[in-house]
Design an enzyme around this catalytic site. Sequence first.
Site, PDB file in Angstrom:
ATOM      1  N   CYS A 431       0.843  -1.190   0.000  1.00  0.00           N
ATOM      2  CA  CYS A 431       0.000   0.000   0.000  1.00  0.00           C
ATOM      3  C   CYS A 431       0.879   1.241   0.000  1.00  0.00           C
ATOM      4  O   CYS A 431       1.003   1.924  -0.985  1.00  0.00           O
ATOM      5  CB  CYS A 431      -0.888   0.022   1.239  1.00  0.00           C
ATOM      6  SG  CYS A 431      -2.259  -1.119   1.180  1.00  0.00           S
ATOM      7  N   GLU A 433       3.836   1.291   2.510  1.00  0.00           N
ATOM      8  CA  GLU A 433       4.927   1.079   3.446  1.00  0.00           C
ATOM      9  C   GLU A 433       6.279   1.204   2.756  1.00  0.00           C
ATOM     10  O   GLU A 433       6.449   0.812   1.621  1.00  0.00           O
ATOM     11  CB  GLU A 433       4.785  -0.284   4.142  1.00  0.00           C
ATOM     12  CG  GLU A 433       4.648  -1.477   3.234  1.00  0.00           C
ATOM     13  CD  GLU A 433       3.202  -1.773   2.824  1.00  0.00           C
ATOM     14  OE1 GLU A 433       2.361  -0.861   2.860  1.00  0.00           O
ATOM     15  OE2 GLU A 433       2.935  -2.924   2.450  1.00  0.00           O
TER      16      GLU A 433
END
Lengths: 787, 304
Positions: A431, A433
């Site tokens: 996503c 990170e």
Amino acid sequence: MNNRIAGLKQRSLQAVPRISTERAVLITEFYRSKKADMVSAPVRRALAFKHILENKKIHIDPDELIVGERGPAPQETPTYPEITAHSLEDLDILDKRPKISFKVSEKTKKIYREKIIPYWRGRSMRDKIFERMTQEWKDAYEAGIYTEFMEQRAPGHTVLDDKIYKKGFLDFKKDIRRSLKNLDFLHDSQASDKREELKAMDICADALIRFAERHAEKAEELQKNENDEKRKQDLKKIAGICRRVPARKPQNFWEALQYYWFVHLGVITEFNTWDSFNPGRLDQHLYPFYKKGLEAGTLTHESARELLQAFWIKFNNQPAPPKVGVTAEESGTYTDFALINLGGVKKDGSDGVNELTFLILDVIEEMRLLQPSSAVQLSKKNPDTFIKRALKIIKTGYGQPSVFNTDAIVQELVGQGKSIEDARNGGASGCVEVGAFGKENYNLTGYFNLTKVLEITLHNGTDPRTGKKIGLKTGGPSSFSSYEELFEAYSKQLKHFIDIKVAGNNVIERLYAEYLPAPFLSLLISDCIERGLDYHDGGARYNTSYIMGVGMGTITDVLTSIKYNVYDRGGVSMKGMMEALENNFKGSEELRHRFLNKTPKYGNDDDYADGIMQSVFETYHNLIDGRPNTKGGTYHINLLPTTVHVYFGRVTGATADGRLAYHPLSEGISPVQGADRKGPTAVFKSASKMDHVRTGGTLLNQKFTPHLLEDNEGLDKMSHLIRSYFKLDGHHVQFNVVSAEILREAQKCPEKHRDLIVRVAGYSDYFINLGEDLQEEIIRRTEHKSF
Amino acid sequence: MTEGIIFDIKRYAIHDGPGIRTTVFMKGCPLNCLWCHNPEGKSPEPELIYFPKKCRETCRLCIEACPENALSKNGTVKFDQSRCRRCGTCADACVYEALELAGNTKTAEEVVGEVRKDKIFFDESGGGVTFSGGEPLMQPEFLEDMLDRFKQLGIHTAVDSCGYAPSDVIERIARKADLFLFDIKIIDEKKHKKYTGVSNELIIENLNKLLNMKCAVWIRIPLIAGINDGPDDIKAIAAYLSSLKPIERVSLLPYHRAGTGKEDKLQKNLRVSAKNIFQAPSPERRAEIAAEFSNSGLKVKEGG
């Protein structure tokens, strides 16, 4: 796109995801064999890997240029019984559930009943994990305080760097030999374990080379029976490429892509790694091959485009492995989070955008596929033409690419102790990170429900949904004589649950290191070969564990409301509030609207609410950041939700921000849906009051009407908006450019909107594939219009 | 310390001048345009806006809150205009957002404090603050004070004006503002008077004055079908504007409905309800109009 690509794309889209038993049968066969019993854990894993790759069906589509499938054919999805042994009921759910289903044939069920379940039940990692977890861990897990990423999927959470473009697997084998030679059996008590690990890596290297050769053989066989002269030539080339890579380093653009693809398949065959795998900075990695090819006349823009498109389709052919239970709730999507990073900076810190960046953006726009996901890394050094090109794709309402702040990412990674070069070469994956690509194991261990912990605090340690006492006794709601006392109690409860989560993680990390090493992935991530250590056992140069905070907007608004209405402004009693919450505001409409409309909210650049966000952020950060994990690394936080804010909402009763019981929480660091009323600049200001640089990623969603991006001036202003947020050290922003009317229409007539793709959280998905509550949640997000 | 009456502050205003801007809506307007987008900006006094659809039948929060006992309820809230002092206590008390006070007294410092929050966006985009309304020139001291303060902060200022103001006011403000967004609606004087309530003589005079003073001016033309989009009107505007030099840009603003509905809710009678009467010219006609301006040598753009 040309006919070949159009055909491949159509077949990829039309294929129905179904469960394949191929991998499950092969791995069970191997684990049942005598050989498996006699060897060390890493060698067992390596031999299992080899057995699968030697025996699985080789599939080459009639028109393909990049070859290799994880299953026997596109969309045929393997299972990983050594991690999760699905029950017959699980298979039934996968088959019949309305969203994110996988077709399960009767034959599959029979194989599962007769071969897979009898062997793996009680032996799978999932079984081991739940057996080892304490009662308090299980209670908190079941209450929805946190989720556990590793209960159905293996740690992966890593991305490749440029090493495969410089070395073939034969070179890796040399590195392994060198490392073996350096083992010190006199002084190093781990030397024997290291030898086993290195032996395992070596077996895996051979296995992948052999796997590629099998594709060469298949291509040669197809070539013999092929009548079309042009296709014959293609197949001949494919065979040649598969005999060269991954054994040797790639010589050209096509070989580079095919090499990566074999590596990708290796990683996602060894395990059902989270976030599959990802080539990282594709535009930078491929650029030398691109340039060389153009100069030599062996590559044209068109042929490069076609190869990239063919490569894109390969990702789309591999849906995320089937998930059930809480894992399906937290990540309900076919997307497997391979996030291609474009732009940013080079190792030396200079502008990383090149011509290939723009060509890849063309491919993203033209393919308009769910997978792979795409992201642009925007540095202050990148030209405006780059962000504006990306915005032209975003404005088509496809939710991609998402936009990341390179300059913040570099600061984040350096802050975590990475070298400046490793940081610049890193980026975002999954996503949002961050990680040092090719050198880090950055494990997302689970989501954490910040709002639920407050609910438990307000009930003196008891979960009001179940009546079970799972938290500390920090006093009933009326015992807090000030807001500060309440916050103190909340902080204690947070620490209590974070301690439980971390203790669980420490056990799970060791289970993977002991039972399920990953020798193939270890080959690829520095410095596993040099250290002779497995990826799951601290072999990577950097080892990070993340716990992802969820619902920052909701928890902020809830605490703000209690502080404002009960303590500061008064007028609402704690008792009255608790009663209203218990009754889900039945009979307390006035109070609910006071909470909704007359109370400061995060997302409006209002220091009252934003100050509370900062205090939650600092507390959460300080409770987690810097804790040691079992791999020699440390814990950090990030703030992202995938789809878990819907699940976490479903276990959380009514809240003092006016939210009704069991409704979704806010996602990422976005304001509560509809609570931000002062436009995007106010949202960005609020969000930037958190210190993004001390996180490993934050996720901010924004929704714009298409009108705002209509012309060049609109694009200019949007790019200024993003650049300003990034000057404020914002980490990431993503956009939905679609009107609420269209989404409503798609709910009514899904068949007419099959291709409507929206941004969910850190990834895009087909709107009609989302659960109804998630659809509603997206519609309720504030839509910024022009004034 | 000056103060004035503001009825809204909107951030990320991207159609009110260059870059990303914050628009401050100042209360009171000397014109009475039939198609007014912001009817709550017309009166110089604060006004209550009531949204009966949001009002709850059994709720009496506003009635109990009113210090003047000016409110009563019979299904919907009734206002005793002779008692109401437009203090806004009722709107503060309403939790359902059924009552809103259009117009709050703010000090220049307060407005500056709110606007400067977006300075980073202004700096990045070449934006700033725009004063709109209503008519900002109706509150000249207040406006001048704010312009001074923004200048000190290095924030670009724009004044969106109908141009109907005493010439000394125009001169004073022109010396302070970085940009004028100047509305031209209709050239025919009689027609102008019919639709806006005033003659355009002073407006034209003021525009000439601004240009003589070498002020940066963007012309804004609202386009309302059947009112000012006919060939004669457009030709006249184009001819007039092209006789003036230099004009940085001409913005065509097709009529939008945002203002309708608000009229009914203002607690006073306006002369005509705009509801459902006005429309923007068709896209084809808008393209023709844009071409006409462009052919006259003007730099034209649809939207702010």
